[in-house]
Write an enzyme that holds these catalytic residues in place. Structure first.
Site, PDB file in Angstrom:
ATOM      1  N   ALA A 121       0.827  -1.213   0.000  1.00  0.00           N
ATOM      2  CA  ALA A 121       0.000   0.000   0.000  1.00  0.00           C
ATOM      3  C   ALA A 121       0.861   1.262   0.000  1.00  0.00           C
ATOM      4  O   ALA A 121       1.899   1.271   0.656  1.00  0.00           O
ATOM      5  CB  ALA A 121      -0.909  -0.015   1.226  1.00  0.00           C
ATOM      6  N   PRO A 122       0.418   2.307  -0.706  1.00  0.00           N
ATOM      7  CA  PRO A 122      -0.849   2.475  -1.436  1.00  0.00           C
ATOM      8  C   PRO A 122      -0.837   1.923  -2.864  1.00  0.00           C
ATOM      9  O   PRO A 122      -1.724   2.265  -3.640  1.00  0.00           O
ATOM     10  CB  PRO A 122      -1.024   3.994  -1.432  1.00  0.00           C
ATOM     11  CG  PRO A 122       0.384   4.527  -1.459  1.00  0.00           C
ATOM     12  CD  PRO A 122       1.217   3.550  -0.687  1.00  0.00           C
ATOM     13  N   GLY A 177       1.702   2.007  -5.325  1.00  0.00           N
ATOM     14  CA  GLY A 177       2.487   2.662  -6.373  1.00  0.00           C
ATOM     15  C   GLY A 177       3.321   1.653  -7.152  1.00  0.00           C
ATOM     16  O   GLY A 177       3.317   1.659  -8.391  1.00  0.00           O
ATOM     17  N   ASP A 195       9.071  -3.875  -0.095  1.00  0.00           N
ATOM     18  CA  ASP A 195       9.298  -2.429   0.099  1.00  0.00           C
ATOM     19  C   ASP A 195       8.941  -2.182   1.566  1.00  0.00           C
ATOM     20  O   ASP A 195       7.822  -1.806   1.899  1.00  0.00           O
ATOM     21  CB  ASP A 195       8.372  -1.661  -0.865  1.00  0.00           C
ATOM     22  CG  ASP A 195       8.568  -0.163  -0.797  1.00  0.00           C
ATOM     23  OD1 ASP A 195       9.578   0.289  -0.239  1.00  0.00           O
ATOM     24  OD2 ASP A 195       7.686   0.570  -1.294  1.00  0.00           O
ATOM     25  N   CYS A 205      12.843   3.358   1.763  1.00  0.00           N
ATOM     26  CA  CYS A 205      13.117   4.760   1.432  1.00  0.00           C
ATOM     27  C   CYS A 205      13.919   5.355   2.590  1.00  0.00           C
ATOM     28  O   CYS A 205      13.544   6.371   3.163  1.00  0.00           O
ATOM     29  CB  CYS A 205      11.840   5.538   1.139  1.00  0.00           C
ATOM     30  SG  CYS A 205      10.622   5.498   2.443  1.00  0.00           S
TER      31      CYS A 205
HETATM   32  C1  LIG Z   1       6.948   1.896   2.309  1.00  0.00           C
HETATM   33  S1  LIG Z   1       5.301   1.521   2.462  1.00  0.00           S
HETATM   34  C2  LIG Z   1       4.971   0.694   0.964  1.00  0.00           C
HETATM   35  C3  LIG Z   1       4.775   1.589  -0.230  1.00  0.00           C
HETATM   36  C4  LIG Z   1       4.298   0.834  -1.459  1.00  0.00           C
HETATM   37  N1  LIG Z   1       5.163  -0.281  -1.792  1.00  0.00           N
HETATM   38  C5  LIG Z   1       4.170   1.730  -2.689  1.00  0.00           C
HETATM   39  O1  LIG Z   1       5.080   1.775  -3.505  1.00  0.00           O
HETATM   40  O2  LIG Z   1       3.126   2.358  -2.842  1.00  0.00           O
HETATM   41  C6  LIG Z   1       5.346   0.221   3.612  1.00  0.00           C
HETATM   42  C7  LIG Z   1       4.023  -0.490   3.806  1.00  0.00           C
HETATM   43  O3  LIG Z   1       4.274  -1.637   4.601  1.00  0.00           O
HETATM   44  C8  LIG Z   1       3.097  -1.949   5.288  1.00  0.00           C
HETATM   45  N2  LIG Z   1       3.459  -2.936   6.323  1.00  0.00           N
HETATM   46  C9  LIG Z   1       4.210  -2.756   7.430  1.00  0.00           C
HETATM   47  N3  LIG Z   1       4.368  -3.916   8.089  1.00  0.00           N
HETATM   48  C10 LIG Z   1       3.701  -4.862   7.362  1.00  0.00           C
HETATM   49  C11 LIG Z   1       3.492  -6.263   7.518  1.00  0.00           C
HETATM   50  N4  LIG Z   1       4.003  -6.924   8.559  1.00  0.00           N
HETATM   51  N5  LIG Z   1       2.755  -6.894   6.599  1.00  0.00           N
HETATM   52  C12 LIG Z   1       2.225  -6.233   5.536  1.00  0.00           C
HETATM   53  N6  LIG Z   1       2.384  -4.924   5.351  1.00  0.00           N
HETATM   54  C13 LIG Z   1       3.122  -4.239   6.238  1.00  0.00           C
HETATM   55  C14 LIG Z   1       2.600  -0.606   5.752  1.00  0.00           C
HETATM   56  O4  LIG Z   1       1.224  -0.649   6.034  1.00  0.00           O
HETATM   57  C15 LIG Z   1       2.949   0.269   4.546  1.00  0.00           C
HETATM   58  O5  LIG Z   1       1.821   0.409   3.708  1.00  0.00           O
END
Ligand SMILES: C[S@@+](CC[C@H](N)C(=O)[O-])C[C@H]1O[C@@H](n2cnc3c(N)ncnc32)[C@H](O)[C@@H]1O
Length: 441
Positions: free
Chosen positions: A262-263, A265, A327, A380
Site C-alpha cells: 500500500a498504497p 504505487g 518495500d 526509502c
Molecule cells: C513503504 S510503504 C509501501 C509503499 C508501497 N510499496 C508503494 O510503492 O506504494 C510500507 C508499507 O508496509 C506496510 N506494512 C508494514 N508492516 C507490514 C506487515 N508486517 N505486513 C504487511 N504490510 C506491512 C505498511 O502498512 C505500509 O503500507
C-alpha cells in the site's frame, strides 16, 4: 474564485499552522493532520506547515532565546510558526505583515490572547537582532541542518562527513512533483506533447518520468484520472523494472508478490510493465483501499489482501512466487524533502525497531520464493541499518541467497545543489536503498 473559496486571512492560517505544529511536535503525523482539515484550508496550511517544519529547529532555538520563561504551548507554537516563516527564503510574506498577522492571530484566540504583547515584543526583537542571533544559533548543527543530533551523527557514522553533508543539503530543498507515465499507454514524450499544449510546465527526466515545474493537484493533470500517469518519485520508479530484470520469470503463469504494497504505487508499476499474476499484500486496511483505487484507475488487476506479510500461513496459498518485492516499512529518512516532519517524529530507538521488523519480514518471505526466483528488498531510508547492513547480515545467514546487481544506497538529491558526489546523473529524487537477491536452487 467565489468568496467561499477565498483563502482565509493570514492570521487565521497562522493560528491553524501553529496548532498543527504543536501537534506534530507531540508526535502526530503531518499527513494525517492535514487530511483532517477542511478542504478550503488545506492547501494554504499545508504550504505554511511544510515551510515551518523546514525551519523548525531554528524557530525553536530562537524562541527559547527570546523568551525569558517558556510560555504556554499554544503561545510558543504561534511564536515559533511566525519565526520559522520569517526565515524562509524567498520570503513568503514581508516580515512586518507576518508580525502584524501573528499579533492578530494571538488576539483572536483565547489560548494566546493574554500573550499578544509577548509575541509582539519577541518578533520585533528578532527583526532588530536577526542577523547576529542567527549566526549564534546556527553554530549548533541541529539548528544548521534542522535535524535531531542523533540523526546527524548516524548519517556521519554511516556515510562519512562529506556524504552526510550532501544528504543534509539535499534535505533542505522541497522535492519536485514527479510522475510515472503508464508504459501501457505511452511514454513521457507522448504525455509531454499533450501537456505542453495545455500549458503545463514540466521536464522529461527519463523515458517514463516527468517532473513538474511546480506541484499541482492531480485533478488538474490531463490523463491522470484515466490512468495515463501516476505520482511517483524517480528513485521509487526503479523498483518494478529491477524486480522484472532477468532472471525473473514472467508470463501468464508467473507469480509475483508485492509484500508491503500500500498504497500500491509499485504494484501498479509492476502491472504496467509486466505480465504475471500479482499479489499485493498490506496489513493496513485503510491503505489497502488505496491500492484498489489506484489499480482501478490504471485498469489493472491484482490479488489484493489485507494481511501481515510476516505471517504467511494466514494468507499464502502455499504456491511459491517467482519474484517478491519487499518495500519494507522504514524510518523514511530518504524522503525528508517530502516529509519534513519525519526527523521530528522519529526517535533514535525507532531505527533498531524498524530494522528488526524488516529482518522479520525478510526471514518470513524468503521461504515463499521459488529456487531461481528473485527478491528485491527496498526501503526509502538512507540509514545503513535499514539497507546495506540489513542485507549483508541476511546474506551471511542464508547461503542460498546470491546478491545480484542493484543500485544499493541511492542518496536524496536536489537539482538546486551542486553536482552530487558522483553517485549518478544529476537528477532530483528521494533517497532509497535497493538490493536484489536470487535464491540458488
Ligand atoms: C513503504 S510503504 C509501501 C509503499 C508501497 N510499496 C508503494 O510503492 O506504494 C510500507 C508499507 O508496509 C506496510 N506494512 C508494514 N508492516 C507490514 C506487515 N508486517 N505486513 C504487511 N504490510 C506491512 C505498511 O502498512 C505500509 O503500507
Amino acid at each position: 474564485m467565489t468568496p467561499r473559496e477565498q483563502a482565509p486571512a493570514l492570521s487565521v492560517q497562522l493560528q491553524h499552522t501553529a496548532h498543527l505544529l504543536d501537534r506534530v511536535m507531540q508526535g502526530e503525523s503531518t499527513t494525517a493532520l492535514l487530511a483532517g482539515l477542511p478542504s478550503s484550508l488545506r492547501p494554504g496550511i499545508q504550504a505554511l506547515l511544510l515551510s515551518v517544519l523546514r525551519h523548525a529547529a531554528l524557530a525553536r532555538a530562537a524562541s527559547t532565546h527570546l523568551v525569558q520563561k517558556p510560555p504556554a504551548r499554544p503561545v510558543m507554537a504561534l511564536l515559533q510558526t511566525t519565526l520559522a516563516l520569517m526565515n524562509v527564503e524567498p520570503k513568503p510574506y514581508p516580515d512586518h505583515t507576518l508580525v502584524n498577522q501573528a499579533i492578530e492571530a494571538a488576539k483572536n484566540h483565547r489560548s494566546t490572547r493574554h500573550a499578544a504583547g509577548l509575541i509582539n515584543a519577541c518578533l520585533r526583537r528578532w527583526l532588530r537582532e536577526a542577523d547576529s542571533m542567527r549566526q549564534v544559533l546556527m553554530a549548533d548543527p541541529t539548528v544548521r541542518w534542522n535535524l535531531p543530533g542523533w540523526w546527524i551523527e548516524r548519517l556521519r557514522a554511516d556515510h562519512g562527513r562529506e556524504r552526510a553533508q550532501a544528504i543534509m543539503q539535499a534535505y533542505r530543498h522541497p522535492a519536485p512533483m514527479t510522475l510515472r507515465v503508464n508504459a501501457r499507454w505511452g511514454d513521457a514524450q507522448k504525455l509531454m506533447t499533450l501537456w505542453e499544449a495545455e500549458g503545463i510546465a514540466a521536464r522529461i527526466t527519463d523515458t517514463h518520468c516527468i517532473e513538474l515545474s511546480s506541484p499541482r493537484p492531480v485533478s488538474a493533470l490531463p490523463g491522470f484520472a484515466q490512468g495515463w500517469c501516476s505520482v511517483q518519485d524517480w528513485a521509487a520508479q526503479l523498483a518494478a523494472p529491477l524486480l522484472m530484470e532477468p532472471p525473473t520469470a514472467s508470463g501468464p503463469d508467473a507469480r509475483w508478490l508485492d509484500a508491503c504494497a500500500a498504497p500500491g504505487g509499485k504494484t501498479a508499476h509492476l502491472l504496467e510493465l509486466g505480465q504475471a499474476q500479482v499479489w499485493a499484500v498490506d496489513q493496513d486496511p485503510k491503505r489497502v483501499l488505496r491500492i484498489e483505487e489506484n489499480l482501478r484507475r490504471i485498469q489493472a488487476q491484482a490479488q489484493v489482501k489485507v494481511a501481515d506479510a510476516a505471517r504467511p500461513h494466514s494468507w499464502w496459498d502455499g504456491k511459491p512466487f517467482d519474484a517478491i518485492l519487499l518495500d519494507a516499512p522504514c524510518t523514511a529518512s530518504g524522503i525528508v524533502r517530502r516529509h519534513p516532519d519525519v526527523p521530528w517524529l522519529r526517535r533514535e530507538s525507532d531505527v533498531a525497531q524498524l530494522a528488526a521488523q524488516q529482518k522479520q519480514l525478510l526471514h518470513a518471505l524468503w521461504p515463499l520464493l521459488k529456487p531461481g526466483g528473485v527478491l528485491v528488498y527496498c526501503t526509502c531510508s538512507v540509514f545503513k541499518a535499514e539497507g546495506e547492513n540489513q542485507i549483508q547480515t541476511f546474506v551471511q545467514r542464508h547461503n542460498q541467497a546470491q546478491r545480484l546487481s542493484a543500485p544499493g544506497h541511492l542518496f536524496p538529491q536536489s537539482a538546486q545543489e551542486p553536482a552530487d558526489l558522483g553517485q549518478n546523473e544529476a537528477r532530483d529524487h528521494d533517497g532509497f536503498f535497493y538490493a536484489r537477491l536470487r535464491k540458488l536452487g
